[in-house]
Enzyme design. Sequence first.
Site, PDB file in Angstrom:
ATOM      1  N   PRO A 107      -0.959  43.169  13.743  1.00 31.93           N
ATOM      2  CA  PRO A 107      -1.807  42.466  14.719  1.00 31.93           C
ATOM      3  C   PRO A 107      -1.748  40.968  14.487  1.00 31.93           C
ATOM      4  O   PRO A 107      -1.834  40.511  13.351  1.00 31.93           O
ATOM      5  CB  PRO A 107      -3.209  43.003  14.440  1.00 31.93           C
ATOM      6  CG  PRO A 107      -3.018  44.233  13.632  1.00 31.93           C
ATOM      7  CD  PRO A 107      -1.715  44.083  12.910  1.00 31.93           C
ATOM      8  N   THR A 108      -1.620  40.226  15.584  1.00 35.14           N
ATOM      9  CA  THR A 108      -1.707  38.767  15.472  1.00 35.14           C
ATOM     10  C   THR A 108      -3.186  38.423  15.388  1.00 35.14           C
ATOM     11  O   THR A 108      -4.036  39.184  15.828  1.00 35.14           O
ATOM     12  CB  THR A 108      -1.116  38.093  16.713  1.00 35.14           C
ATOM     13  OG1 THR A 108      -1.478  38.853  17.847  1.00 35.14           O
ATOM     14  CG2 THR A 108       0.382  38.025  16.623  1.00 35.14           C
ATOM     15  N   ASN A 109      -3.492  37.304  14.817  1.00 30.66           N
ATOM     16  CA  ASN A 109      -4.881  36.847  14.733  1.00 30.66           C
ATOM     17  C   ASN A 109      -5.775  37.843  14.005  1.00 30.66           C
ATOM     18  O   ASN A 109      -6.931  37.975  14.311  1.00 30.66           O
ATOM     19  CB  ASN A 109      -5.478  36.604  16.122  1.00 30.66           C
ATOM     20  CG  ASN A 109      -4.510  35.857  17.007  1.00 30.66           C
ATOM     21  OD1 ASN A 109      -4.042  34.815  16.625  1.00 30.66           O
ATOM     22  ND2 ASN A 109      -4.194  36.421  18.133  1.00 30.66           N
ATOM     23  N   CYS A 110      -5.210  38.577  13.085  1.00 30.29           N
ATOM     24  CA  CYS A 110      -5.995  39.537  12.328  1.00 30.29           C
ATOM     25  C   CYS A 110      -5.958  39.059  10.890  1.00 30.29           C
ATOM     26  O   CYS A 110      -4.924  39.090  10.238  1.00 30.29           O
ATOM     27  CB  CYS A 110      -5.381  40.927  12.451  1.00 30.29           C
ATOM     28  SG  CYS A 110      -6.308  42.188  11.598  1.00 30.29           S
ATOM     29  N   ILE A 111      -7.089  38.585  10.399  1.00 28.08           N
ATOM     30  CA  ILE A 111      -7.093  37.950   9.081  1.00 28.08           C
ATOM     31  C   ILE A 111      -7.746  38.877   8.052  1.00 28.08           C
ATOM     32  O   ILE A 111      -8.690  39.574   8.371  1.00 28.08           O
ATOM     33  CB  ILE A 111      -7.805  36.596   9.129  1.00 28.08           C
ATOM     34  CG1 ILE A 111      -6.963  35.648   9.988  1.00 28.08           C
ATOM     35  CG2 ILE A 111      -7.969  36.011   7.740  1.00 28.08           C
ATOM     36  CD1 ILE A 111      -7.651  34.407  10.419  1.00 28.08           C
TER      37      ILE A 111
END
Lengths: 111, 119, 98
Positions: A107-111
Amino acid sequence: MNDLTVDDRSIALDKDGFLVDLNDWSPEVAEALAQREQLLLTSDHWEILDVLRDFYAQYQLAPATRPLIKYTALRLGPEKGNSPHLNRLFNGTPAKLAAKLAGLPKPTNCI
Amino acid sequence: MARSLLIISRQAPWKGPSAREALDIALAGGAFDLPLGMLFLDDGVFQLQAEQQPAVLEQKNLAANLQALPMFGVDELFVCAHSLAARGLDLCHLALPAEPLDAPALRALIARFDEVITL
Amino acid sequence: MTTLHVIAHSPFADNRLASCLRLLGIEDALLLCGDAVYALRPGSEPLRDLQAMNLEGRLFALKEDLQARAIDGGLAKAVDYPAFVELSLHHDKVNSWL
């Protein structure tokens, strides 16, 4: 070292255990990936993985936690689309782990 | 209360990383529940056009990605009516619903947000 | 809320300035820097567009960018960097047209 063997087929994984080639995915591959995470896939897991694959087919990206919850609630109802349910199924990191098992990119933007 | 941010995206999807960066800001902010709005201005309206085939150029489908914005909690999507009309586009050509705004409404929109960034 | 719009691109190369003038609120200000100061060329189309708006006291240009390009600020008030910072603080927000 990071390869997965399913039915004598060798499948490449990246350093975080995500599929290198998303076309390698199959339900059997998902089961094998889950095994690496000490997880046995039940129908409760599978309905979420199906939802995730629909999300990816529609939007061409892997959701972070919040959109995953929202989309799941939209598709399966709020009793499935909530953070305790998803956390319980996917060891507390639903966006990341479920994406991995569903054969989505990280996932992008998954920190 | 988090400060609200309006992201103005004004480049076509094919013009460098600008459109993608604007979307990334929106997706990241939305994932953290920030109050966000997005305005498509100038060539940025081309991002919204339906039936694009970026795969022909081996590019990702930005229009499909943009449709995920409401899932990320970004519901305030606006498009400049003047930019649309100047490019022969109509709301029915768009892949996702965005509210068309005329010049006075655009001025009010920018005034309403705490922060504005134009990419 | 007031906005200071900042443009650094030549008005002859793209439509940032034209779009900005459409979006400029009556209390907003515009600061031109870099190649955007070419908008102040006497006799040019963008200067006519600027003149057609009532921008008195709301149009600024960075002094060194004017000097370097041999352009007389004319319509715009020339400001140095400290005055630029001052302007930024004077408005609720700054919108940089990247």
